[in-house]
Design a protein around this motif. Sequence first.
Motif, PDB file in Angstrom:
ATOM      1  N   PHE A  65       0.826  -1.203   0.000  1.00 59.75           N
ATOM      2  CA  PHE A  65       0.000   0.000   0.000  1.00 59.75           C
ATOM      3  C   PHE A  65       0.864   1.259   0.000  1.00 59.75           C
ATOM      4  CE2 PHE A  65      -2.134   3.515   2.071  1.00 59.75           C
ATOM      5  CZ  PHE A  65      -3.252   3.635   1.264  1.00 59.75           C
ATOM      6  N   GLN A  66       1.849   1.301   0.874  1.00 58.47           N
ATOM      7  CA  GLN A  66       2.701   2.491   0.993  1.00 58.47           C
ATOM      8  C   GLN A  66       3.400   2.791  -0.333  1.00 58.47           C
ATOM      9  OE1 GLN A  66       2.533   3.887   4.175  1.00 58.47           O
ATOM     10  NE2 GLN A  66       3.306   5.688   3.131  1.00 58.47           N
ATOM     11  N   ASN A  67       3.918   1.767  -0.980  1.00 61.63           N
ATOM     12  CA  ASN A  67       4.597   1.961  -2.262  1.00 61.63           C
ATOM     13  C   ASN A  67       3.631   2.461  -3.328  1.00 61.63           C
ATOM     14  OD1 ASN A  67       7.068   1.148  -1.233  1.00 61.63           O
ATOM     15  ND2 ASN A  67       6.805  -0.966  -1.868  1.00 61.63           N
ATOM     16  N   LYS A  68       2.425   1.914  -3.376  1.00 64.84           N
ATOM     17  CA  LYS A  68       1.453   2.297  -4.406  1.00 64.84           C
ATOM     18  C   LYS A  68       0.960   3.728  -4.207  1.00 64.84           C
ATOM     19  CE  LYS A  68      -0.940   1.657  -8.045  1.00 64.84           C
ATOM     20  NZ  LYS A  68      -0.265   1.567  -9.335  1.00 64.84           N
ATOM     21  N   ILE A  69       0.658   4.106  -2.978  1.00 60.12           N
ATOM     22  CA  ILE A  69       0.141   5.449  -2.740  1.00 60.12           C
ATOM     23  C   ILE A  69       1.237   6.487  -3.025  1.00 60.12           C
ATOM     24  CG2 ILE A  69       0.572   5.641  -0.238  1.00 60.12           C
ATOM     25  CD1 ILE A  69      -2.653   6.728  -1.965  1.00 60.12           C
ATOM     26  N   THR A  70       2.470   6.166  -2.699  1.00 59.58           N
ATOM     27  CA  THR A  70       3.591   7.057  -2.999  1.00 59.58           C
ATOM     28  C   THR A  70       3.814   7.152  -4.502  1.00 59.58           C
ATOM     29  OG1 THR A  70       4.621   6.474  -0.892  1.00 59.58           O
ATOM     30  CG2 THR A  70       6.048   7.445  -2.553  1.00 59.58           C
ATOM     31  N   ASP A  71       3.783   6.017  -5.173  1.00 57.15           N
ATOM     32  CA  ASP A  71       4.006   5.984  -6.627  1.00 57.15           C
ATOM     33  C   ASP A  71       2.946   6.745  -7.408  1.00 57.15           C
ATOM     34  OD1 ASP A  71       6.263   4.469  -6.236  1.00 57.15           O
ATOM     35  OD2 ASP A  71       5.376   2.580  -6.922  1.00 57.15           O
ATOM     36  N   ILE A  72       1.690   6.623  -7.019  1.00 57.23           N
ATOM     37  CA  ILE A  72       0.629   7.276  -7.793  1.00 57.23           C
ATOM     38  C   ILE A  72       0.779   8.797  -7.757  1.00 57.23           C
ATOM     39  CG2 ILE A  72      -1.181   7.412  -6.019  1.00 57.23           C
ATOM     40  CD1 ILE A  72      -3.167   6.477  -8.204  1.00 57.23           C
ATOM     41  N   ILE A 164      -7.851   1.263  -4.226  1.00 59.45           N
ATOM     42  CA  ILE A 164      -7.940   2.223  -3.117  1.00 59.45           C
ATOM     43  C   ILE A 164      -7.030   3.420  -3.371  1.00 59.45           C
ATOM     44  CG2 ILE A 164      -7.432   2.572  -0.661  1.00 59.45           C
ATOM     45  CD1 ILE A 164      -8.418  -0.333  -0.225  1.00 59.45           C
ATOM     46  N   ALA A 165      -5.831   3.195  -3.871  1.00 59.98           N
ATOM     47  CA  ALA A 165      -4.917   4.306  -4.161  1.00 59.98           C
ATOM     48  C   ALA A 165      -5.527   5.250  -5.196  1.00 59.98           C
ATOM     49  CB  ALA A 165      -3.574   3.776  -4.641  1.00 59.98           C
ATOM     50  N   GLU A 166      -6.190   4.706  -6.213  1.00 59.10           N
ATOM     51  CA  GLU A 166      -6.850   5.543  -7.220  1.00 59.10           C
ATOM     52  C   GLU A 166      -8.014   6.323  -6.616  1.00 59.10           C
ATOM     53  OE1 GLU A 166      -7.779   2.795 -10.376  1.00 59.10           O
ATOM     54  OE2 GLU A 166      -5.705   2.789 -11.109  1.00 59.10           O
ATOM     55  N   GLN A 167      -8.767   5.687  -5.718  1.00 54.27           N
ATOM     56  CA  GLN A 167      -9.861   6.389  -5.041  1.00 54.27           C
ATOM     57  C   GLN A 167      -9.321   7.570  -4.225  1.00 54.27           C
ATOM     58  OE1 GLN A 167     -12.624   3.881  -2.758  1.00 54.27           O
ATOM     59  NE2 GLN A 167     -11.930   2.141  -3.964  1.00 54.27           N
ATOM     60  N   ILE A 168      -8.236   7.325  -3.493  1.00 57.30           N
ATOM     61  CA  ILE A 168      -7.632   8.371  -2.661  1.00 57.30           C
ATOM     62  C   ILE A 168      -7.100   9.498  -3.545  1.00 57.30           C
ATOM     63  CG2 ILE A 168      -5.735   8.898  -1.066  1.00 57.30           C
ATOM     64  CD1 ILE A 168      -6.126   5.971   0.013  1.00 57.30           C
ATOM     65  N   PHE A 169      -6.416   9.147  -4.617  1.00 55.29           N
ATOM     66  CA  PHE A 169      -5.885  10.144  -5.551  1.00 55.29           C
ATOM     67  C   PHE A 169      -7.019  11.019  -6.089  1.00 55.29           C
ATOM     68  CE2 PHE A 169      -4.704  11.609  -9.780  1.00 55.29           C
ATOM     69  CZ  PHE A 169      -3.451  12.156  -9.558  1.00 55.29           C
ATOM     70  N   ASN A 170      -8.097  10.376  -6.544  1.00 52.61           N
ATOM     71  CA  ASN A 170      -9.233  11.128  -7.084  1.00 52.61           C
ATOM     72  C   ASN A 170      -9.876  12.033  -6.042  1.00 52.61           C
ATOM     73  OD1 ASN A 170      -8.911  10.064  -9.648  1.00 52.61           O
ATOM     74  ND2 ASN A 170     -10.364   8.412  -9.306  1.00 52.61           N
ATOM     75  N   ALA A 171      -9.980  11.559  -4.811  1.00 52.20           N
ATOM     76  CA  ALA A 171     -10.626  12.343  -3.759  1.00 52.20           C
ATOM     77  C   ALA A 171      -9.773  13.503  -3.291  1.00 52.20           C
ATOM     78  CB  ALA A 171     -10.963  11.442  -2.570  1.00 52.20           C
ATOM     79  N   THR A 172      -8.455  13.396  -3.439  1.00 50.68           N
ATOM     80  CA  THR A 172      -7.566  14.427  -2.902  1.00 50.68           C
ATOM     81  C   THR A 172      -7.132  15.461  -3.932  1.00 50.68           C
ATOM     82  OG1 THR A 172      -5.665  12.955  -3.229  1.00 50.68           O
ATOM     83  CG2 THR A 172      -6.680  12.999  -1.027  1.00 50.68           C
ATOM     84  N   VAL A 173      -6.699  15.036  -5.105  1.00 51.74           N
ATOM     85  CA  VAL A 173      -6.160  16.002  -6.063  1.00 51.74           C
ATOM     86  C   VAL A 173      -6.874  16.032  -7.408  1.00 51.74           C
ATOM     87  CG1 VAL A 173      -3.866  16.023  -5.032  1.00 51.74           C
ATOM     88  CG2 VAL A 173      -4.350  14.453  -6.910  1.00 51.74           C
ATOM     89  N   ALA A 174      -7.727  15.069  -7.678  1.00 54.59           N
ATOM     90  CA  ALA A 174      -8.413  15.079  -8.969  1.00 54.59           C
ATOM     91  C   ALA A 174      -9.728  15.842  -8.913  1.00 54.59           C
ATOM     92  CB  ALA A 174      -8.658  13.647  -9.457  1.00 54.59           C
ATOM     93  N   ASN A 175     -10.270  16.035  -7.712  1.00 57.67           N
ATOM     94  CA  ASN A 175     -11.537  16.751  -7.527  1.00 57.67           C
ATOM     95  C   ASN A 175     -12.648  16.202  -8.407  1.00 57.67           C
ATOM     96  OD1 ASN A 175     -10.424  18.475  -5.602  1.00 57.67           O
ATOM     97  ND2 ASN A 175      -9.674  19.862  -7.182  1.00 57.67           N
ATOM     98  N   TRP A 176     -12.804  14.896  -8.421  1.00 54.68           N
ATOM     99  CA  TRP A 176     -13.852  14.230  -9.215  1.00 54.68           C
ATOM    100  C   TRP A 176     -15.059  14.024  -8.359  1.00 54.68           C
ATOM    101  CZ3 TRP A 176     -11.821  10.161 -13.132  1.00 54.68           C
ATOM    102  CH2 TRP A 176     -10.876  10.761 -13.935  1.00 54.68           C
TER     103      TRP A 176
END
Length: 176
Positions: A65-72, A164-176
């Motif tokens: 998880f840590q590697n994926k969230i950092t990488d995305i 989950i990493a994609e969901q977090i990315f979208n919720a934080t910086v993609a503003n979808w």
Amino acid sequence: MESRISRLRLASLPLLALAVLCLVACKVSYKFNGASIDYEKTKTIQIDNFPLRSAYVWAPMQSIFQNKITDIFATQTKLRQVKKNGDLQLAGEITGFDQFNKGISSDGYSSQVQLKMTVNVRFTNNKNHNEDFEKQFSATTEYDASQQLNTVQEELVTQMVKDIAEQIFNATVANW
């Protein structure tokens, strides 16, 4: 006949002017990574470790998880990752890793098993605190009950972590 053509030209002139005005006035901006970040204001992100806090754990899950969230965030944004005082801050913990019987066969035994992973996230935007939140993100996947979890676990966890990493990315910086 010629006067009719002249009237049609005159009638279409306002429509043409409106179309040109719309094209000039509108600014269309596409970003293929989905991020909508003002890099003039927001330059850094701090991603804290997400420890395992669920009753059932599989130790490699935390590092996957840590590697994926950092990488995305590294590959899909221009944000510089920092250890502290980031313009954006992500913190949280892996709170759930559970399996449930999903289907029962005719002999009364489980035929499908559902695996679910849940991550609690605290997001702080130090440039706009209106965007701060704390919420849970989860993903599920299924596998055939005739398989042992330990033989499919890495593949299934990797799939759920990606989701989950994609969901977090979208919720934080993609503003979808």
